[in-house]
Design an enzyme around this catalytic site. Structure first.
Site, PDB file in Angstrom:
ATOM      1  N   ASP A   1       0.944  -1.374   0.299  1.00  0.00           N
ATOM      2  CA  ASP A   1       0.186   0.170   0.519  1.00  0.00           C
ATOM      3  C   ASP A   1       0.204   1.320  -0.377  1.00  0.00           C
ATOM      4  O   ASP A   1       1.716   1.345   1.141  1.00  0.00           O
ATOM      5  CB  ASP A   1      -0.687  -0.236   0.964  1.00  0.00           C
ATOM      6  N   ILE A   2       1.085   2.269  -0.827  1.00  0.00           N
ATOM      7  CA  ILE A   2       1.635   3.127  -1.377  1.00  0.00           C
ATOM      8  C   ILE A   2       1.884   4.033   0.761  1.00  0.00           C
ATOM      9  O   ILE A   2       2.763   4.746   0.426  1.00  0.00           O
ATOM     10  CB  ILE A   2       1.704   4.000  -2.242  1.00  0.00           C
TER      11      ILE A   2
ATOM     12  N   ASN B   1      -6.073  13.808 -10.007  1.00  0.00           N
ATOM     13  CA  ASN B   1      -7.093  14.407 -11.031  1.00  0.00           C
ATOM     14  C   ASN B   1      -7.037  16.061 -11.238  1.00  0.00           C
ATOM     15  O   ASN B   1      -6.239  16.634 -10.260  1.00  0.00           O
ATOM     16  CB  ASN B   1      -8.550  14.450 -10.310  1.00  0.00           C
TER      17      ASN B   1
ATOM     18  N   ASP C   1      -5.568   7.910  -4.823  1.00  0.00           N
ATOM     19  CA  ASP C   1      -6.080   9.392  -4.291  1.00  0.00           C
ATOM     20  C   ASP C   1      -6.521  10.192  -3.079  1.00  0.00           C
ATOM     21  O   ASP C   1      -5.939   9.775  -2.223  1.00  0.00           O
ATOM     22  CB  ASP C   1      -6.803   9.904  -5.558  1.00  0.00           C
TER      23      ASP C   1
HETATM   24  N1  APR Z   1      -1.561   1.787  -2.702  1.00  0.00           N
HETATM   25  C1  APR Z   1      -0.433   1.289  -4.099  1.00  0.00           C
HETATM   26  N2  APR Z   1      -1.248   1.311  -5.109  1.00  0.00           N
HETATM   27  C2  APR Z   1      -3.252   1.887  -5.053  1.00  0.00           C
HETATM   28  C3  APR Z   1      -3.770   1.709  -4.171  1.00  0.00           C
HETATM   29  C4  APR Z   1      -2.686   2.161  -2.989  1.00  0.00           C
HETATM   30  N3  APR Z   1      -3.283   2.136  -2.094  1.00  0.00           N
HETATM   31  N4  APR Z   1      -4.490   2.439  -4.345  1.00  0.00           N
HETATM   32  C5  APR Z   1      -5.328   1.681  -5.309  1.00  0.00           C
HETATM   33  N5  APR Z   1      -3.801   1.608  -6.529  1.00  0.00           N
HETATM   34  C6  APR Z   1      -3.148   1.443  -7.585  1.00  0.00           C
HETATM   35  C7  APR Z   1      -4.186   0.933  -8.657  1.00  0.00           C
HETATM   36  O1  APR Z   1      -4.753  -0.623  -7.930  1.00  0.00           O
HETATM   37  C8  APR Z   1      -3.937   1.562  -9.538  1.00  0.00           C
HETATM   38  O2  APR Z   1      -3.240   0.555 -10.623  1.00  0.00           O
HETATM   39  O3  APR Z   1      -2.833   3.095  -8.373  1.00  0.00           O
HETATM   40  C9  APR Z   1      -3.419   2.399  -9.813  1.00  0.00           C
HETATM   41  C10 APR Z   1      -3.908   3.743 -10.481  1.00  0.00           C
HETATM   42  O4  APR Z   1      -4.825   3.826  -9.437  1.00  0.00           O
HETATM   43  P1  APR Z   1      -6.402   4.630  -9.172  1.00  0.00           P
HETATM   44  O5  APR Z   1      -5.767   5.483  -8.043  1.00  0.00           O
HETATM   45  O6  APR Z   1      -7.471   4.426  -9.780  1.00  0.00           O
HETATM   46  O7  APR Z   1      -5.999   6.216 -10.805  1.00  0.00           O
HETATM   47  P2  APR Z   1      -5.309   6.630 -12.154  1.00  0.00           P
HETATM   48  O8  APR Z   1      -6.433   5.476 -12.637  1.00  0.00           O
HETATM   49  O9  APR Z   1      -4.373   6.855 -12.468  1.00  0.00           O
HETATM   50  O10 APR Z   1      -7.071   7.246 -11.917  1.00  0.00           O
HETATM   51  C11 APR Z   1      -6.860   8.608 -11.514  1.00  0.00           C
HETATM   52  O11 APR Z   1      -8.804   8.290 -10.241  1.00  0.00           O
HETATM   53  O12 APR Z   1      -8.958   8.349  -7.827  1.00  0.00           O
HETATM   54  C12 APR Z   1      -8.874   9.319  -9.064  1.00  0.00           C
HETATM   55  O13 APR Z   1      -8.628  11.239  -7.675  1.00  0.00           O
HETATM   56  C13 APR Z   1      -8.400  10.181  -9.038  1.00  0.00           C
HETATM   57  O14 APR Z   1      -9.677  10.776 -11.146  1.00  0.00           O
HETATM   58  C14 APR Z   1      -8.112   9.811 -10.528  1.00  0.00           C
HETATM   59  C15 APR Z   1      -8.312   8.966 -10.941  1.00  0.00           C
END
Ligand code: APR
Length: 356
Positions: free
Chosen positions: A9-10, A23, A33
């Protein structure tokens, strides 16, 4: 090892900066996010409000607040619209600008999620390839520890067939299953007539069952033991090479000079710490880890026999009792010398990456 794919988990990563897949508003959302804002606390949103949003492909920095990381770098990936609207260029810019910002901030370590590969719908394998290309390009000229954090192992998908090819080769060659099969066959024969026939157990790899209780012979069989046995056999066979007086370090330096490979290029290809070659050059008896030797064998693009020789000089053998060794053997024999690509495969196979 300057680059590593990790499952985590990042928000738990202990690095100087984590990157947020945000975003354009920078005012929070779901996915990573949302996780980052929840973990950082409300002050993160307060600071984000002062930034005036962020264009796609750009990156902006805030403090990390309650996160273990000092900073958060917010970048906005492209929404996938089929791939013909410049998505790859924008996604590459996310990594490039975030890395430049981290470098400018003096960060020694940074962790990325797979940007755009979630809600924004970027095909995972293509998103990974863009990330690998940009990160390895940056690391060929800069020193930083970069993590790509996969929340789940299936968040990582690979392009091309290397994963399937390596997995198939391991199935064919990896000796664990074979010896398990032999062991089972031998044990049932022993239990039937009380005397093991056929090839004797190789040394301490097996503990014989006690005749009276016929307990399932608990084997101490392990990859490490097979590897040790194979290495011993390897060392015996190749001891002459080791005795030629050339050490691991001598051989690395000889090949670097023979092939005209610059230290920086070798370090980058092998995915090892930049100081390692200095250590090797200054200590001809340097004893590397096996993962390092395998990484050098790949980075120097050695044919299989020379890779075996390099391993022997470092005190190891290439063992069919190790899935990582079998994967490396496949790559070397088929000319796939890209350590980063192999490490992504090893991540998917839950095996330790190459490098140091
Ligand atoms: N730690 C690491 N990776 C994560 C975590 C976490 N806690 N949560 C999600 N991920 C991974 C997802 O599995 C995916 O591989 O992060 C990657 C990016 O997924 P999203 O968070 O959906 O980001 P993105 O596809 O860039 O979409 C961005 O989603 O959350 C909203 O505000 C954000 O509108 C923006 C959009």
């Amino acid at each position: 090892m300057p680059f590593e794919i990790v499952k985590n988990d990042i928000t738990r990563m202990r690095v100087d900066a984590i990157v947020n897949a945000a975003n354009n508003s920078l005012l929070g959302g779901g996915g990573v996010d949302g996780a980052i804002h929840r973990a950082a606390g409300p002050q993160l949103l307060e600071e984000c409000r002062t930034l005036g949003g962020c264009a796609t492909g750009e990156a902006k920095l805030t403090r990390g607040y309650n996160l273990p990381s000092k900073f958060v770098i917010h970048t906005v990936g492209p929404i996938w619209r089929g791939g013909s609207e410049g998505e790859a260029v924008q996604l590459a810019a996310c990594y490039r600008n975030s890395l430049a910002l981290a470098k400018g901030q003096g960060c020694d370590s940074v962790a990325f999620p797979l940007i755009s590969a979630g809600a924004y719908g970027y095909p995972k394998a293509q998103a990974l390839q863009v990330a690998l290309d940009e990160i390895t390009r940056f690391l060929s000229e800069n020193d930083m520890m970069v993590y790509l954090v996969a929340y789940t192992r299936d968040a990582i998908e690979l392009t091309g067939g290397l994963l399937d090819e390596v997995a198939a080769y391991i199935d064919d060659v990896y000796v664990q299953e074979r010896l398990d099969f032999d062991r089972t066959a031998r044990r049932s024969q022993y239990l039937r007539d009380g005397s093991p026939r056929g090839t004797p157990d190789p040394g301490s790899l097996f503990r014989r069952p006690h005749r009276e209780d016929n307990a399932r012979n608990e084997t101490v069989f392990s990859e490490a033991n097979v590897e040790r046995l194979t290495a011993m056999q390897g060392e015996t066979k190749d001891a002459t090479q080791g005795r030629r007086g050339e050490t691991f370090a001598d051989m690395v330096v000889r090949i670097l000079e023979g092939k005209g490979i610059a230290d920086r290029e070798c370090i980058s290809r092998a995915n090892v710490d930049r100081r390692l070659l200095g250590k090797i050059r200054n200590n001809m008896d340097y004893k590397p880890s096996k993962q390092t030797v395998l990484a050098f064998a790949m980075a120097l693009e050695l044919p299989l026999e020379e890779a075996r020789e390099l391993l022997t000089k470092a005190g190891y053998g290439l063992s069919h009792g190790s899935r990582t060794d079998v994967a490396v053997e496949y790559c070397i024999t088929t000319g796939h010398y890209d350590v980063t690509a192999l490490n992504a495969v090893l991540f998917k196979l839950k095996l330790q990456p190459l490098g140091y």
